[in-house]
Design a protein around this motif. Structure first.
Motif, PDB file in Angstrom:
ATOM      1  N   ALA A 134     -21.928 -47.137 -12.831  1.00 43.85           N
ATOM      2  CA  ALA A 134     -21.875 -48.367 -12.046  1.00 43.85           C
ATOM      3  C   ALA A 134     -21.586 -49.596 -12.917  1.00 43.85           C
ATOM      4  CB  ALA A 134     -23.186 -48.545 -11.297  1.00 43.85           C
ATOM      5  N   LEU A 189     -17.981 -49.540 -14.169  1.00 44.75           N
ATOM      6  CA  LEU A 189     -17.012 -49.817 -13.114  1.00 44.75           C
ATOM      7  C   LEU A 189     -16.956 -51.312 -12.812  1.00 44.75           C
ATOM      8  CD1 LEU A 189     -17.442 -46.908 -10.611  1.00 44.75           C
ATOM      9  CD2 LEU A 189     -15.303 -47.706 -11.573  1.00 44.75           C
ATOM     10  N   LYS A 190     -18.138 -51.929 -12.755  1.00 41.01           N
ATOM     11  CA  LYS A 190     -18.200 -53.357 -12.458  1.00 41.01           C
ATOM     12  C   LYS A 190     -17.465 -54.147 -13.546  1.00 41.01           C
ATOM     13  CE  LYS A 190     -21.585 -56.041 -13.485  1.00 41.01           C
ATOM     14  NZ  LYS A 190     -22.970 -56.378 -13.757  1.00 41.01           N
ATOM     15  N   MET A 246     -13.667 -53.410 -13.448  1.00 43.99           N
ATOM     16  CA  MET A 246     -12.990 -54.130 -12.359  1.00 43.99           C
ATOM     17  C   MET A 246     -12.645 -55.551 -12.805  1.00 43.99           C
ATOM     18  SD  MET A 246     -12.334 -53.841  -9.024  1.00 43.99           S
ATOM     19  CE  MET A 246     -11.591 -55.071  -7.972  1.00 43.99           C
ATOM     20  N   GLN A 247     -13.635 -56.229 -13.410  1.00 47.75           N
ATOM     21  CA  GLN A 247     -13.380 -57.602 -13.863  1.00 47.75           C
ATOM     22  C   GLN A 247     -12.317 -57.625 -14.955  1.00 47.75           C
ATOM     23  OE1 GLN A 247     -17.344 -58.649 -14.972  1.00 47.75           O
ATOM     24  NE2 GLN A 247     -18.023 -58.899 -12.861  1.00 47.75           N
ATOM     25  N   ALA A 296     -19.261 -54.614 -24.142  1.00 51.00           N
ATOM     26  CA  ALA A 296     -20.620 -54.103 -24.139  1.00 51.00           C
ATOM     27  C   ALA A 296     -20.752 -52.898 -23.217  1.00 51.00           C
ATOM     28  CB  ALA A 296     -21.596 -55.195 -23.720  1.00 51.00           C
ATOM     29  N   ALA A 319     -28.429 -62.799 -27.379  1.00 50.88           N
ATOM     30  CA  ALA A 319     -28.232 -61.464 -26.803  1.00 50.88           C
ATOM     31  C   ALA A 319     -29.539 -60.700 -26.697  1.00 50.88           C
ATOM     32  CB  ALA A 319     -27.249 -60.679 -27.667  1.00 50.88           C
ATOM     33  N   LYS A 320     -29.674 -59.974 -25.601  1.00 49.58           N
ATOM     34  CA  LYS A 320     -30.871 -59.158 -25.417  1.00 49.58           C
ATOM     35  C   LYS A 320     -30.570 -57.681 -25.510  1.00 49.58           C
ATOM     36  CE  LYS A 320     -33.384 -62.499 -22.714  1.00 49.58           C
ATOM     37  NZ  LYS A 320     -33.867 -62.897 -21.401  1.00 49.58           N
ATOM     38  N   ARG A 321     -29.286 -57.347 -25.662  1.00 43.65           N
ATOM     39  CA  ARG A 321     -28.914 -55.942 -25.828  1.00 43.65           C
ATOM     40  C   ARG A 321     -28.030 -55.815 -27.052  1.00 43.65           C
ATOM     41  NH1 ARG A 321     -26.281 -54.301 -20.320  1.00 43.65           N
ATOM     42  NH2 ARG A 321     -25.551 -52.637 -21.655  1.00 43.65           N
ATOM     43  N   GLY A 371     -24.276 -56.123 -26.451  1.00 45.48           N
ATOM     44  CA  GLY A 371     -23.920 -57.506 -26.146  1.00 45.48           C
ATOM     45  C   GLY A 371     -23.867 -58.342 -27.407  1.00 45.48           C
ATOM     46  N   ALA A 422     -15.546 -48.441  -7.107  1.00 39.63           N
ATOM     47  CA  ALA A 422     -16.660 -49.329  -7.452  1.00 39.63           C
ATOM     48  C   ALA A 422     -17.555 -49.526  -6.242  1.00 39.63           C
ATOM     49  CB  ALA A 422     -16.131 -50.659  -7.972  1.00 39.63           C
ATOM     50  N   ILE A 445     -21.314 -48.533  -6.672  1.00 37.36           N
ATOM     51  CA  ILE A 445     -22.281 -49.624  -6.797  1.00 37.36           C
ATOM     52  C   ILE A 445     -22.984 -49.860  -5.462  1.00 37.36           C
ATOM     53  CG2 ILE A 445     -22.575 -52.057  -7.434  1.00 37.36           C
ATOM     54  CD1 ILE A 445     -20.020 -51.773  -9.100  1.00 37.36           C
ATOM     55  N   VAL A 473     -17.481 -58.636  -6.684  1.00 39.82           N
ATOM     56  CA  VAL A 473     -16.856 -58.457  -7.993  1.00 39.82           C
ATOM     57  C   VAL A 473     -17.888 -58.405  -9.103  1.00 39.82           C
ATOM     58  CG1 VAL A 473     -14.545 -59.322  -7.541  1.00 39.82           C
ATOM     59  CG2 VAL A 473     -16.384 -60.926  -8.016  1.00 39.82           C
ATOM     60  N   ASP A 474     -19.041 -59.067  -8.919  1.00 38.82           N
ATOM     61  CA  ASP A 474     -20.049 -58.950  -9.965  1.00 38.82           C
ATOM     62  C   ASP A 474     -21.150 -57.964  -9.589  1.00 38.82           C
ATOM     63  OD1 ASP A 474     -21.064 -60.491  -8.054  1.00 38.82           O
ATOM     64  OD2 ASP A 474     -21.733 -62.146  -9.321  1.00 38.82           O
ATOM     65  N   GLY A 481     -30.267 -62.226 -16.493  1.00 39.38           N
ATOM     66  CA  GLY A 481     -31.378 -62.242 -17.424  1.00 39.38           C
ATOM     67  C   GLY A 481     -31.514 -60.967 -18.240  1.00 39.38           C
ATOM     68  N   LYS A 532     -29.072 -58.658 -18.707  1.00 35.46           N
ATOM     69  CA  LYS A 532     -27.813 -58.103 -19.213  1.00 35.46           C
ATOM     70  C   LYS A 532     -27.515 -58.704 -20.578  1.00 35.46           C
ATOM     71  CE  LYS A 532     -27.041 -55.533 -15.749  1.00 35.46           C
ATOM     72  NZ  LYS A 532     -27.153 -54.091 -15.886  1.00 35.46           N
ATOM     73  N   ASN A 533     -26.523 -58.134 -21.231  1.00 30.96           N
ATOM     74  CA  ASN A 533     -26.089 -58.569 -22.550  1.00 30.96           C
ATOM     75  C   ASN A 533     -27.222 -58.498 -23.570  1.00 30.96           C
ATOM     76  OD1 ASN A 533     -23.509 -59.082 -21.645  1.00 30.96           O
ATOM     77  ND2 ASN A 533     -24.119 -61.115 -20.918  1.00 30.96           N
TER      78      ASN A 533
END
Lengths: 510, 118
Positions: free
Chosen positions: A152, A155-156, A159-160, A235, A297-299, A302, B94, B98, B103-104, B115, B117-118
């Motif tokens: 998931a 894919l997200k 897509m972007q 990421a 960054a928290k990951r 990332g 998708a 999902i 898109v997001d 919060g 992510k990343n």
């Protein structure tokens, strides 16, 4: 030697077709073919580098149509260096993926070879529209690789990634259209001549086209304000693909360097160094933003992705100065940042796969297998990315600072590069201490299934770090070579004569 | 004729840009298709607008239309057609994976995931 110029494009193309048609059911054969082709590519591109070092730029006319009517491939020191870099990186990536990653989805090796074909083509082509076509080839392959072994989140992000790049392709065509409508040519060498001859009434249209094209290249190079696709994409991409994508941002940087030094460089009259006033501030902001992302960054993935954004900022700062010294320094940093980003993504995957359900979140977790060994690898990779001595990142940044001494923006460049280096050190230091040091005091141990010492991935990750060590140890000869590369970039007449013949320069500025 | 072509390109780009900025994947796909149509027409116009002229220069032909943009448009059409097919499949996949078509990856009003992510 002339015919060999086309080999870095034809070899992966033939291999990809062979893999997808003949051996698609047998993963072992796929690996053998793919690795053998990449090793052969390293050999061919190395000989191209050696050849280009001793010669003037050389042209290969596809189907023997003469320039500017047909499409030409041009081998000079810059393009030879870039295809060699691509094949070395590709070798590391394919070794890493051949352990296990290539079985998580279909057609990894075929897509990988198509990706190499697109990247090599983009580096070798001497035609703007052909550059668009190779951009599409590498993008289409990258869409498949990005979604390899979907999920998931992937894919997200995928897509972007596809939407932003399709928009970029549309803009590329608009830019090419505007330039063609004014100059009547798409051959880069011919463009350099036509730009100097353009009628004053058409100059605005040409300028608009050139700047639209700059925008597209900066999407690829992940420059602010169009960098936002990169952290999510890198990421969430599979680790070997993220490592391979380290060269994709460099394709954008290469295109900026090629087009805006050749066609809009010294000889372009009113439009000389068209890209410079836009590129430098954007690059510096990119650097600040990327390294701020490293802090936030928290990951783990990332963190590395944002450090790639930051390193693109450093690289384009050097390119934006457009002096022989700064280009040579920037190219050294380009070699360095490609290998260090790839190494970090590969090492991160080794770490993540051992942390089980903790994945790549930067939280303390019980220790895992080989955490000591991986801590050393991560430490070396982080030193390289942050630009600390003794590795090549330090030499690269030092050369860039040195080259910026005569610039008007010297205070800004020095201040931002030095402060962001500190931010990068803090970000990676904190990540490393959470992952390895603080986690060492947590009770228990994570056990995951799978090979304890996966040979190929560790060889690949160490190979990327080894490339950095070689780059550092042979810093002197490499820098001398890069000064030759930069000198050839600024000697645009050599490039033009190689493509259009000896008499072409007579048409300049009429 | 110039006004007609120019304004239709502008209208297509404007609609495409609006749709591209929507939050759901379907309008985004339509927006990309509109922009690629606009780009194709633009590429045609870059060889100047001429009607009923041969594209190939022969003896006795003094007025002709530029054949190169037509070849470029052909390439651009093939690529954009393939890409539209790809992104349609991708957005369906998708959506299935999902569970929504944003898109997001989250429905309107849902709390931000930024919060963690990343």
């Amino acid at each position: 030697m002339g015919d060999w110029i086309v080999v870095p494009i034809v070899l992966p193309a033939v291999m990809a077709a062979l893999i997808v048609l003949a051996v698609r059911h047998d993963i072992i054969l796929q690996r053998v073919f793919s690795i053998a082709a990449t090793v052969a590519l390293v050999g061919v591109t190395l000989s191209l580098v050696v050849f280009a070092n001793g010669h003037d730029p050389e042209m290969y006319a596809l189907s023997d149509w003469p320039a500017p009517f047909g499409i030409v491939l041009v081998l000079d020191r810059l393009s030879a260096m870039m295809v060699f870099l691509t094949s070395l990186l590709g070798l590391g990536v394919v070794l890493f993926a051949s352990s296990e990653w290539d079985q998580r989805g279909k057609h990894f090796h075929a897509l990988f070879q198509f990706q190499l074909m697109g990247v090599n083509g983009a580096f070798l082509t001497g035609d703007v529209f052909n550059l668009f076509v190779f951009f599409e080839v590498l993008l289409i392959a990258s869409y498949g690789l990005m979604l390899h072994g979907a999920g998931a989140d992937r894919l997200k992000a995928g897509m972007q990634y596809v939407v932003i790049n399709l928009t970029g392709s549309a803009l590329f065509l608009l830019g090419v259209g505007m330039i063609y409508s004014v100059t009547g040519t798409l051959n880069m060498a011919d463009l350099a001549i036509q730009v100097s001859n353009v009628a004053p009434g058409d100059a605005a249209l040409l300028r608009a086209g050139a700047l639209v094209l700059l925008l597209v290249f900066c999407v690829k190079a992940a420059l602010v304000p169009i960098h936002f696709w990169l952290p999510g994409t890198y990421a969430n991409a599979p680790a070997p693909v993220a490592a391979l994508f380290a060269i994709m941002t460099k394709v954008g940087a290469y295109s900026v360097l090629r087009v805006y030094s050749l066609a809009f460089g010294d000889m372009a009259g009113d439009m000389s160094w068209l890209a410079q006033p836009y590129l430098l501030p954007a690059a510096l902001i990119t650097l600040v933003l990327g390294m701020t992302g490293v802090l936030a960054a928290k990951r783990l993935n990332g963190l590395i992705a944002f450090s790639v954004v930051g390193s693109m900022g450093t690289l384009l700062t050097a390119i934006a100065l457009f002096t022989p010294e700064s280009i040579a320094a920037g190219l050294y940093y380009l070699l360095h940042s490609t290998f260090s980003a790839a190494a970090l993504f590969l090492i991160a995957d080794l770490i993540i796969s051992r942390r089980g359900q903790f994945g790549d979140s930067l939280n303390t977790a019980p220790t895992f297998h080989q955490s000591g060994f991986l801590a050393v690898l991560f430490f070396v990779g982080a030193i390289a990315m942050a630009g600390m001595p003794p590795l090549s990142g330090f030499l690269g940044k030092l050369q860039i600072l040195d080259a910026a001494r005569d610039s008007d923006a010297m205070v800004w460049i020095w201040a931002i590069i030095l402060v962001t280096s500190l931010m990068c050190i803090i970000g990676f230091g904190r990540a490393g201490s959470v992952l390895f040091w603080k986690s060492a005091s947590v009770d228990g141990e994570i056990t995951v299934e799978g090979a304890k010492w996966p040979v190929l991935p560790i060889v690949a990750a160490c190979g990327m770090l080894g490339a950095l060590v070689v780059l550092t140890a042979f810093g002197g000869p490499v820098t001398d070579y890069l000064h030759g590369v930069a000198a050839q970039i600024f000697d645009t007449s050599g490039y033009i004569q190689a493509v259009l013949g000896e008499n072409a320069l007579a048409l300049l500025g009429q | 004729m110039e006004f007609l072509v120019a304004s239709s390109i502008g209208l297509l780009i404007a609609c495409g840009t609006y749709l591209l900025l929507r939050g759901r994947t379907f309008p985004v796909v339509i927006g990309l298709a509109l922009i690629s149509y606009a780009v194709n027409v633009f590429l045609f116009a870059m060889g100047r607008l001429t009607i009923n002229m041969p594209p190939i220069l022969r003896d006795g032909v003094t007025e002709y239309t530029d054949p190169l943009p037509q070849a470029l448009v052909l390439t651009a059409i093939v690529i954009s057609f393939g890409m539209t097919a790809l992104i349609v499949v991708l957005s369906i996949r998708a959506y299935l994976e999902i569970g929504n078509d944003h898109v997001d990856g989250r429905p309107v009003g849902a709390p931000s995931e930024a919060g963690d992510k990343n």
